[in-house]
Design a protein around this motif. Structure first.
Motif, PDB file in Angstrom:
ATOM      1  N   PRO A   1      15.781  -4.765   6.181  1.00 23.84           N
ATOM      2  CA  PRO A   1      15.151  -5.477   5.059  1.00 23.84           C
ATOM      3  C   PRO A   1      13.799  -4.882   4.675  1.00 23.84           C
ATOM      4  O   PRO A   1      13.480  -4.788   3.484  1.00 23.84           O
ATOM      5  CB  PRO A   1      15.013  -6.904   5.597  1.00 23.84           C
ATOM      6  CG  PRO A   1      16.130  -7.042   6.587  1.00 23.84           C
ATOM      7  CD  PRO A   1      16.247  -5.694   7.230  1.00 23.84           C
ATOM      8  N   SER A   2      13.017  -4.454   5.666  1.00 22.60           N
ATOM      9  CA  SER A   2      11.703  -3.878   5.353  1.00 22.60           C
ATOM     10  C   SER A   2      11.841  -2.578   4.577  1.00 22.60           C
ATOM     11  O   SER A   2      11.066  -2.300   3.651  1.00 22.60           O
ATOM     12  CB  SER A   2      10.899  -3.644   6.635  1.00 22.60           C
ATOM     13  OG  SER A   2      10.585  -4.870   7.257  1.00 22.60           O
ATOM     14  N   GLU A   3      12.823  -1.765   4.933  1.00 25.14           N
ATOM     15  CA  GLU A   3      13.047  -0.509   4.214  1.00 25.14           C
ATOM     16  C   GLU A   3      13.496  -0.782   2.779  1.00 25.14           C
ATOM     17  O   GLU A   3      13.069  -0.099   1.836  1.00 25.14           O
ATOM     18  CB  GLU A   3      14.073   0.344   4.951  1.00 25.14           C
ATOM     19  CG  GLU A   3      13.562   0.912   6.269  1.00 25.14           C
ATOM     20  CD  GLU A   3      14.667   1.556   7.088  1.00 25.14           C
ATOM     21  OE1 GLU A   3      14.334   2.390   7.939  1.00 25.14           O
ATOM     22  OE2 GLU A   3      15.859   1.209   6.872  1.00 25.14           O
ATOM     23  N   ALA A   4      14.359  -1.769   2.621  1.00 22.85           N
ATOM     24  CA  ALA A   4      14.809  -2.122   1.270  1.00 22.85           C
ATOM     25  C   ALA A   4      13.644  -2.642   0.434  1.00 22.85           C
ATOM     26  O   ALA A   4      13.521  -2.327  -0.762  1.00 22.85           O
ATOM     27  CB  ALA A   4      15.918  -3.173   1.349  1.00 22.85           C
ATOM     28  N   LEU A   5      12.759  -3.431   1.054  1.00 25.20           N
ATOM     29  CA  LEU A   5      11.591  -3.938   0.341  1.00 25.20           C
ATOM     30  C   LEU A   5      10.631  -2.809  -0.022  1.00 25.20           C
ATOM     31  O   LEU A   5      10.030  -2.807  -1.101  1.00 25.20           O
ATOM     32  CB  LEU A   5      10.870  -4.988   1.186  1.00 25.20           C
ATOM     33  CG  LEU A   5      11.541  -6.358   1.269  1.00 25.20           C
ATOM     34  CD1 LEU A   5      10.875  -7.220   2.334  1.00 25.20           C
ATOM     35  CD2 LEU A   5      11.484  -7.065  -0.083  1.00 25.20           C
ATOM     36  N   LEU A   6      10.478  -1.838   0.870  1.00 16.19           N
ATOM     37  CA  LEU A   6       9.619  -0.696   0.565  1.00 16.19           C
ATOM     38  C   LEU A   6      10.155   0.091  -0.632  1.00 16.19           C
ATOM     39  O   LEU A   6       9.384   0.546  -1.482  1.00 16.19           O
ATOM     40  CB  LEU A   6       9.506   0.217   1.784  1.00 16.19           C
ATOM     41  CG  LEU A   6       8.336  -0.035   2.726  1.00 16.19           C
ATOM     42  CD1 LEU A   6       8.443   0.833   3.971  1.00 16.19           C
ATOM     43  CD2 LEU A   6       6.994   0.221   2.016  1.00 16.19           C
ATOM     44  N   ASP A   7      11.472   0.245  -0.700  1.00 17.30           N
ATOM     45  CA  ASP A   7      12.062   0.926  -1.852  1.00 17.30           C
ATOM     46  C   ASP A   7      11.784   0.150  -3.138  1.00 17.30           C
ATOM     47  O   ASP A   7      11.470   0.742  -4.186  1.00 17.30           O
ATOM     48  CB  ASP A   7      13.571   1.092  -1.660  1.00 17.30           C
ATOM     49  CG  ASP A   7      13.915   2.156  -0.626  1.00 17.30           C
ATOM     50  OD1 ASP A   7      13.010   2.932  -0.255  1.00 17.30           O
ATOM     51  OD2 ASP A   7      15.078   2.208  -0.187  1.00 17.30           O
ATOM     52  N   LEU A   8      11.910  -1.183  -3.075  1.00 20.91           N
ATOM     53  CA  LEU A   8      11.604  -2.004  -4.245  1.00 20.91           C
ATOM     54  C   LEU A   8      10.138  -1.866  -4.633  1.00 20.91           C
ATOM     55  O   LEU A   8       9.794  -1.742  -5.811  1.00 20.91           O
ATOM     56  CB  LEU A   8      11.918  -3.477  -3.956  1.00 20.91           C
ATOM     57  CG  LEU A   8      13.324  -3.996  -4.240  1.00 20.91           C
ATOM     58  CD1 LEU A   8      13.380  -5.486  -3.986  1.00 20.91           C
ATOM     59  CD2 LEU A   8      13.749  -3.693  -5.657  1.00 20.91           C
ATOM     60  N   ALA A   9       9.258  -1.900  -3.625  1.00 20.09           N
ATOM     61  CA  ALA A   9       7.824  -1.792  -3.895  1.00 20.09           C
ATOM     62  C   ALA A   9       7.494  -0.452  -4.544  1.00 20.09           C
ATOM     63  O   ALA A   9       6.699  -0.378  -5.484  1.00 20.09           O
ATOM     64  CB  ALA A   9       7.030  -1.964  -2.601  1.00 20.09           C
ATOM     65  N   ALA A  10       8.101   0.623  -4.052  1.00 13.20           N
ATOM     66  CA  ALA A  10       7.860   1.939  -4.631  1.00 13.20           C
ATOM     67  C   ALA A  10       8.309   1.986  -6.079  1.00 13.20           C
ATOM     68  O   ALA A  10       7.633   2.553  -6.943  1.00 13.20           O
ATOM     69  CB  ALA A  10       8.581   3.008  -3.810  1.00 13.20           C
ATOM     70  N   ASP A  11       9.451   1.368  -6.377  1.00 13.49           N
ATOM     71  CA  ASP A  11       9.959   1.358  -7.743  1.00 13.49           C
ATOM     72  C   ASP A  11       9.030   0.564  -8.656  1.00 13.49           C
ATOM     73  O   ASP A  11       8.714   0.999  -9.779  1.00 13.49           O
ATOM     74  CB  ASP A  11      11.367   0.762  -7.755  1.00 13.49           C
ATOM     75  CG  ASP A  11      12.015   0.841  -9.130  1.00 13.49           C
ATOM     76  OD1 ASP A  11      12.035   1.933  -9.712  1.00 13.49           O
ATOM     77  OD2 ASP A  11      12.485  -0.204  -9.615  1.00 13.49           O
ATOM     78  N   VAL A  12       8.583  -0.613  -8.186  1.00 12.55           N
ATOM     79  CA  VAL A  12       7.690  -1.449  -8.990  1.00 12.55           C
ATOM     80  C   VAL A  12       6.360  -0.751  -9.244  1.00 12.55           C
ATOM     81  O   VAL A  12       5.782  -0.843 -10.331  1.00 12.55           O
ATOM     82  CB  VAL A  12       7.470  -2.807  -8.286  1.00 12.55           C
ATOM     83  CG1 VAL A  12       6.303  -3.561  -8.907  1.00 12.55           C
ATOM     84  CG2 VAL A  12       8.731  -3.666  -8.370  1.00 12.55           C
ATOM     85  N   MET A  13       5.864  -0.003  -8.246  1.00 11.50           N
ATOM     86  CA  MET A  13       4.548   0.623  -8.340  1.00 11.50           C
ATOM     87  C   MET A  13       4.597   2.031  -8.916  1.00 11.50           C
ATOM     88  O   MET A  13       3.553   2.650  -9.132  1.00 11.50           O
ATOM     89  CB  MET A  13       3.890   0.644  -6.966  1.00 11.50           C
ATOM     90  CG  MET A  13       3.686  -0.740  -6.373  1.00 11.50           C
ATOM     91  SD  MET A  13       3.171  -0.686  -4.654  1.00 11.50           S
ATOM     92  CE  MET A  13       1.474  -0.133  -4.834  1.00 11.50           C
ATOM     93  N   GLY A  14       5.804   2.558  -9.146  1.00 14.55           N
ATOM     94  CA  GLY A  14       5.911   3.900  -9.686  1.00 14.55           C
ATOM     95  C   GLY A  14       5.510   4.977  -8.706  1.00 14.55           C
ATOM     96  O   GLY A  14       4.978   6.024  -9.106  1.00 14.55           O
TER      97      GLY A  14
END
Length: 505
Positions: free
Chosen positions: A6-19
């Protein structure tokens, strides 16, 4: 391929949101807070929303914006609570916390956010979209009427007529300023009729193919975060309608489903506004400094404001009030509600330049944490705890550019947004970022009873000068050097002789 945690998936989401590149973010997330990685409130709210929708995980906004490393915050994500099933609510309800104080401010608590529309406007389509938008949001069709021994809310089935058409400005005038002046003079007729919601949209023809559409709302039903939401949904719905579809709105959460601002009465001041632009070179230097320090550009601007305010005080920390949504995960993304609040960010004037900038960013996140811990509505209920609230900072900072772009294009229209000033505000001095990437524009709202206009002009010059010195400073330069040489050539100390000194605590 191994299954992602879950943490890795959240990091991917965060990277996408932050560009950002996901691997770069993963390498830095273990030791850096979200806000010092360039995280903003808008990005935090979108990350929280997407985490719930895509992964079924819940993130706390005050933790995301706080000082803990991003990796630790994501590791603490828990399964998101399912939304509560909708329950029928009576049309007449008691006031929510904070609404009594806002209503007591009368016309001084109205706000206006306008869009200058260029292109062919289909007024029939606009009316259909506004009707559908008011049907979607309870806050847009909430009136105030007698309830019990006082005043309560009356949620109407429909807004009776959300669009008011006003005469165009006189030839030769600044059309947007003239339209806002007329609107200020006619607030009661446009959005203040008894028994009607204190919400309206005012349309003014500025010329061939040009209109000004203004969203007028009282702080008892909506705040600046809600106004940005309304504009995003309005323009998206208009584009659908002019292309032959329905607006596509479903019922949104009502104000009762989100936490609204506390009942502490906000002071009101008669204020004037000085708007000032920054050139592209200074804007780019601010952005470069923000990237180097790993903070949002708004934190660089807030830091410069704190340096100006702390120049002569000798204080180790300067309290600056910041505009925050009390529960930004729900309100700015979903509901029209009065969720805005003010919290004091203690900007510590110490360390090296980059250490100072990161400290300002963390102070911003900590302010949200304190706001989260404050018992919402305690003051409204009259508890003992409510009798001794912490005094608010008399100066404010707001970054309104983060919630709405300077320009947007929908349905054949180009919208350029303008924040109207109606002559009052909640602070003795407030620095606001109105737009950033496209023609950077800031404004200083000041109370002439406290700060004379000449002193306000010098204060604007000092903001420019200190901001320039801040972005030219090396990462390891002591912030004391900035305080020592912050006086702009040819400027007098602030405030001017004969005015009341602006207190910082």
């Amino acid at each position: 391929m191994p299954t992602r945690t879950p943490s890795e998936a959240l990091l991917d989401l965060a990277a996408d949101v932050m560009g950002l590149d996901a691997r770069t973010l993963a390498a830095r997330a273990a030791g850096s807070p979200f806000i010092t990685l360039g995280g903003t409130f808008d990005r935090a709210a979108r990350l929280r929303l997407r985490a719930g929708e895509a992964l079924g995980l819940g993130l706390e906004l005050h933790q995301l914006m706080g000082p803990a490393p991003l990796a630790d915050v994501l590791d603490c994500a828990v399964p998101a609570a399912p939304p509560a099933p909708p329950r029928p609510s009576p049309a007449r309800r008691p006031l929510l916390p904070g609404q009594r104080a806002a209503l007591g401010a009368g016309e001084s608590a109205y706000r206006v956010l306008s869009a200058e529309l260029s292109g062919p406007l289909d007024v029939t389509a606009l009316r259909a979209v506004l009707d559908a938008l008011c049907d979607r949001h309870e806050g847009l069709r909430t009136a105030f009427a007698p309830y019990g021994d006082g005043v309560g809310r009356h949620v109407l089935d429909r807004h009776p007529d959300p669009l008011a058409e006003l005469p165009g400005p006189a030839p030769g005038a600044d059309p947007v300023a003239a339209a806002h002046s007329r609107l200020a003079a006619e607030l009661r007729r446009v959005a203040g009729q008894p028994g009607r919601p204190p919400v309206a949209f005012a349309l003014t023809a500025l010329g061939p193919g040009r209109h000004l559409l203004s969203f007028v709302h009282h702080e008892a039903v909506a705040d600046g975060f809600s106004a940005a939401l309304v504009w995003r949904e309005l323009l998206t719905g208009y584009e659908r309608v002019v292309r032959g579809s329905a607006p596509g709105y479903a019922a949104a959460p009502g104000p009762d489903a989100v936490c609204t601002a506390s009942g502490a009465p906000a002071p009101r001041f008669r204020t004037e506004r000085l708007a000032f632009a920054l050139d592209d070179a200074l804007r780019d230097a601010v952005d470069a400094t923000a990237r180097r320090a790993g903070v949002p550009h708004s934190c660089v601007l807030l830091a410069a404001w704190a340096l100006v305010l702390g120049r002569d005080s000798g204080a180790d920390a300067v309290p600056v009030g910041v505009e925050l949504p009390r529960h930004p995960g729900a309100a700015p993304m979903r509901a029209v509600a009065a969720c805005g609040a003010r919290a004091s960010a203690a900007c510590e004037l110490e360390g090296t330049t980059d250490y100072f900038l990161r400290g300002v960013a963390c102070a911003f996140g900590e302010a949200l944490g304190r706001l989260r811990e404050e018992p919402s509505g305690a003051r409204e209920r009259g508890t003992a705890h409510a009798l001794a609230p912490a005094p608010p900072a008399p100066v404010l900072f707001a970054a309104r550019d983060e919630w709405l772009p300077a320009r947007a294009a929908y349905g054949g229209l180009t919208a350029r947004f303008h924040h109207a000033h109606l002559g009052s505000g909640p602070a003795q001095a407030a620095l606001t970022v109105l737009r950033w990437r496209d023609d950077p524009l800031l404004c200083l709202d000041f109370a002439p009873a406290v700060i004379r206009r000449a002193a306000a002009v010098r204060l604007v010059a000092e903001v420019r000068h200190v901001l320039g010195a801040l972005v030219r400073a090396r990462a390891w330069a002591p912030v004391d050097d900035l305080l020592a040489r912050s006086g702009a050539p040819g400027t007098a100390p602030f405030p001017a002789a004969g005015t009341v000194p602006l207190p910082l605590c």
